[in-house]
Design a protein around this motif. Structure first.
Motif, PDB file in Angstrom:
ATOM      1  N   TRP A  40       0.229   2.918   0.890  1.00 33.06           N
ATOM      2  CA  TRP A  40      -0.466   4.178   0.580  1.00 33.06           C
ATOM      3  C   TRP A  40      -1.746   3.884  -0.202  1.00 33.06           C
ATOM      4  N   ASN A  41      -1.637   3.035  -1.221  1.00 34.36           N
ATOM      5  CA  ASN A  41      -2.802   2.696  -2.044  1.00 34.36           C
ATOM      6  C   ASN A  41      -3.901   2.041  -1.209  1.00 34.36           C
ATOM      7  N   GLU A  42      -3.499   1.177  -0.267  1.00 29.94           N
ATOM      8  CA  GLU A  42      -4.483   0.491   0.560  1.00 29.94           C
ATOM      9  C   GLU A  42      -5.232   1.469   1.453  1.00 29.94           C
ATOM     10  N   TYR A  43      -4.514   2.410   2.061  1.00 22.90           N
ATOM     11  CA  TYR A  43      -5.189   3.423   2.886  1.00 22.90           C
ATOM     12  C   TYR A  43      -6.196   4.212   2.054  1.00 22.90           C
ATOM     13  N   ILE A  44      -5.784   4.642   0.869  1.00 27.80           N
ATOM     14  CA  ILE A  44      -6.673   5.446   0.026  1.00 27.80           C
ATOM     15  C   ILE A  44      -7.879   4.624  -0.415  1.00 27.80           C
ATOM     16  N   ALA A  45      -7.644   3.374  -0.821  1.00 30.20           N
ATOM     17  CA  ALA A  45      -8.747   2.512  -1.250  1.00 30.20           C
ATOM     18  C   ALA A  45      -9.737   2.263  -0.112  1.00 30.20           C
ATOM     19  N   ARG A  46      -9.225   2.185   1.092  1.00 33.17           N
ATOM     20  CA  ARG A  46     -10.075   1.837   2.236  1.00 33.17           C
ATOM     21  C   ARG A  46     -10.836   3.031   2.806  1.00 33.17           C
ATOM     22  N   TYR A  47     -10.215   4.213   2.809  1.00 30.43           N
ATOM     23  CA  TYR A  47     -10.794   5.317   3.561  1.00 30.43           C
ATOM     24  C   TYR A  47     -11.175   6.554   2.743  1.00 30.43           C
ATOM     25  N   HIS A  48     -10.685   6.692   1.508  1.00 32.99           N
ATOM     26  CA  HIS A  48     -11.051   7.872   0.724  1.00 32.99           C
ATOM     27  C   HIS A  48     -12.336   7.596  -0.050  1.00 32.99           C
TER      28      HIS A  48
ATOM     29  N   LEU B 258      -1.589   0.899 -35.542  1.00 33.89           N
ATOM     30  CA  LEU B 258      -0.504   0.402 -34.708  1.00 33.89           C
ATOM     31  C   LEU B 258      -0.448  -1.116 -34.753  1.00 33.89           C
ATOM     32  N   PRO B 259       0.716  -1.693 -34.487  1.00 32.06           N
ATOM     33  CA  PRO B 259       0.779  -3.154 -34.373  1.00 32.06           C
ATOM     34  C   PRO B 259      -0.076  -3.615 -33.200  1.00 32.06           C
ATOM     35  N   ALA B 260      -0.520  -4.846 -33.268  1.00 31.64           N
ATOM     36  CA  ALA B 260      -1.348  -5.385 -32.192  1.00 31.64           C
ATOM     37  C   ALA B 260      -0.577  -5.376 -30.878  1.00 31.64           C
ATOM     38  N   ALA B 261      -1.300  -5.147 -29.798  1.00 33.74           N
ATOM     39  CA  ALA B 261      -0.670  -5.180 -28.479  1.00 33.74           C
ATOM     40  C   ALA B 261      -0.114  -6.575 -28.218  1.00 33.74           C
ATOM     41  N   ARG B 262       1.078  -6.650 -27.665  1.00 42.44           N
ATOM     42  CA  ARG B 262       1.717  -7.946 -27.441  1.00 42.44           C
ATOM     43  C   ARG B 262       1.210  -8.646 -26.195  1.00 42.44           C
ATOM     44  N   ARG B 263       0.618  -7.869 -25.289  1.00 43.27           N
ATOM     45  CA  ARG B 263       0.035  -8.484 -24.108  1.00 43.27           C
ATOM     46  C   ARG B 263      -1.124  -7.622 -23.632  1.00 43.27           C
ATOM     47  N   ALA B 264      -2.061  -8.280 -23.002  1.00 42.61           N
ATOM     48  CA  ALA B 264      -3.223  -7.559 -22.495  1.00 42.61           C
ATOM     49  C   ALA B 264      -2.800  -6.625 -21.380  1.00 42.61           C
ATOM     50  N   ALA B 265      -3.525  -5.539 -21.249  1.00 41.41           N
ATOM     51  CA  ALA B 265      -3.233  -4.602 -20.174  1.00 41.41           C
ATOM     52  C   ALA B 265      -3.381  -5.313 -18.830  1.00 41.41           C
ATOM     53  N   PRO B 266      -2.424  -5.130 -17.945  1.00 40.46           N
ATOM     54  CA  PRO B 266      -2.510  -5.823 -16.660  1.00 40.46           C
ATOM     55  C   PRO B 266      -3.706  -5.344 -15.843  1.00 40.46           C
ATOM     56  N   ARG B 267      -4.319  -6.272 -15.137  1.00 38.57           N
ATOM     57  CA  ARG B 267      -5.418  -5.908 -14.256  1.00 38.57           C
ATOM     58  C   ARG B 267      -4.897  -5.096 -13.085  1.00 38.57           C
ATOM     59  N   GLN B 268      -5.655  -4.077 -12.738  1.00 36.93           N
ATOM     60  CA  GLN B 268      -5.251  -3.275 -11.594  1.00 36.93           C
ATOM     61  C   GLN B 268      -5.476  -4.077 -10.312  1.00 36.93           C
ATOM     62  N   PRO B 269      -4.510  -4.085  -9.410  1.00 39.08           N
ATOM     63  CA  PRO B 269      -4.665  -4.868  -8.187  1.00 39.08           C
ATOM     64  C   PRO B 269      -5.767  -4.312  -7.300  1.00 39.08           C
ATOM     65  N   GLU B 270      -6.423  -5.217  -6.585  1.00 36.84           N
ATOM     66  CA  GLU B 270      -7.388  -4.796  -5.582  1.00 36.84           C
ATOM     67  C   GLU B 270      -6.653  -4.615  -4.256  1.00 36.84           C
ATOM     68  N   TYR B 271      -6.972  -3.530  -3.573  1.00 38.84           N
ATOM     69  CA  TYR B 271      -6.322  -3.255  -2.295  1.00 38.84           C
ATOM     70  C   TYR B 271      -7.313  -3.569  -1.176  1.00 38.84           C
ATOM     71  N   LEU B 272      -7.414  -4.882  -0.866  1.00 33.87           N
ATOM     72  CA  LEU B 272      -8.315  -5.312   0.190  1.00 33.87           C
ATOM     73  C   LEU B 272      -7.726  -4.927   1.545  1.00 33.87           C
ATOM     74  N   PRO B 273      -8.574  -4.579   2.498  1.00 31.01           N
ATOM     75  CA  PRO B 273      -8.072  -4.141   3.808  1.00 31.01           C
ATOM     76  C   PRO B 273      -7.252  -5.225   4.508  1.00 31.01           C
ATOM     77  N   THR B 274      -6.167  -4.818   5.112  1.00 34.07           N
ATOM     78  CA  THR B 274      -5.359  -5.683   5.956  1.00 34.07           C
ATOM     79  C   THR B 274      -5.214  -5.021   7.321  1.00 34.07           C
ATOM     80  N   HIS B 275      -4.592  -5.743   8.248  1.00 32.23           N
ATOM     81  CA  HIS B 275      -4.399  -5.177   9.583  1.00 32.23           C
ATOM     82  C   HIS B 275      -3.498  -3.940   9.551  1.00 32.23           C
ATOM     83  N   ALA B 276      -2.696  -3.810   8.497  1.00 33.75           N
ATOM     84  CA  ALA B 276      -1.772  -2.669   8.411  1.00 33.75           C
ATOM     85  C   ALA B 276      -2.506  -1.337   8.360  1.00 33.75           C
TER      86      ALA B 276
END
Length: 285
Positions: free
Chosen positions: A118-126, A69-87
């Motif tokens: 939704w992602n933040e709840y799962i990251a924090r409590y699951h 395959l041709p070379a990837a044109r951009r690096a795979a994006p980093r997955q965001p961290e879902y740090l706890p918030t007051h929400a």
């Protein structure tokens, strides 16, 4: 040739794929995957191209030395961290039994703000945390009146499960053709301050009726079987049993690309729930 992402490619198709790549040296991997899908008419049941699946298949072919395959044109994006918030901070403990709660409402996750929440709840409590889902999927908030009580997600089923295959009675070709009709309950979180007897099985009973309609509306087809995995002894699967799911066996404790025959992952019970009376006939057609 071995299958890639559920599709067998003949030698002639592989040669055609290689010619297509050579004929379009300036194309990106995304563009090539769409062209390959058009060439082979590789589509989802709702007639959309399976371009993301195709891209994964081509990456695996490249790893096997079958194409370049041709070379990837951009690096795979980093997955965001879902740090706890007051929400997502803990709320007052709720202990009423389910029959004393306000009516339950199942809301699909729509929009980036709700998705992040939704992602933040799962990251924090699951206990498994948050991991991105690929392919067809549906996520839900569950409310009792205005109170958020639970979160669920559904997505692609496991590629191979010996106990599931035996329960269904299909062979490899039928499994590869119809596996999309099996949907996996990937996450189920009752928020830790919600301690309502009977709530989990009630949510599952409601979801078993709602999910097929939502899946049909979004993807153009109805799944006929649900699956989930319950890690033992951490959990017993009581709520699935109460909601009439069927325990059919256990996982082998090996990942999809595990290089050893030894168990390296937690053993999990496999639970299934038929969404259609004739699910075996549908899956084995």
């Amino acid at each position: 040739m071995k299958p890639y992402c559920g599709r067998h490619f003949t030698d002639d198709e592989l040669q055609a794929l290689c010619r297509l790549i050579e004929a379009h040296p300036g194309s990106s991997r995304a563009q090539l995957s769409r062209q390959v899908c058009e060439l082979f008419d590789w589509r989802k049941p709702n007639d959309e191209l399976k371009d993301m699946t195709c891209r994964v298949a081509m990456l695996r072919m490249q790893a096997d030395g079958l194409l370049t395959l041709p070379a990837a044109r951009r690096a795979a994006p980093r997955q965001p961290e879902y740090l706890p918030t007051h929400a997502t901070d803990p709320q007052p403990v709720l202990t009423q039994p389910v029959h004393e709660l306000p009516p339950l409402r199942l809301h699909q996750v729509v929009g980036s703000a709700n998705s992040r929440l939704w992602n933040e709840y799962i990251a924090r409590y699951h206990y498994l945390g948050h991991t991105p889902m690929a392919g067809s999927q549906s996520r839900y908030f569950v409310f009792a009146g205005e109170t958020l009580v639970a979160l669920l997600s559904f997505g692609a089923s496991a590629w191979k499960l010996a106990a599931r295959e035996q329960f269904i009675g299909w062979h490899d070709e039928q499994r590869q053709r119809n596996l999309q009709l099996v949907v996996n309950n990937a996450r189920f979180l009752i928020l830790p301050w919600i301690q309502c007897k009977g709530l989990a099985s009630k949510i599952l009973s409601l979801m078993q009726r709602k999910l097929p309609k939502d899946w049909l509306a979004r993807y153009g087809y109805r799944p006929v079987l649900l699956e989930t995995f319950v890690e033992t002894p951490r959990h017993r699967g009581t709520c699935y049993q109460a909601a009439n799911w069927i325990k059919v066996g256990q996982t082998a404790g090996r990942g999809k690309k595990c290089p050893t025959s030894k168990s390296i992952l937690p053993i999990k019970d496999i639970w299934l729930y038929p969404l259609h009376r004739a699910f075996r006939s549908v899956l084995c057609r």
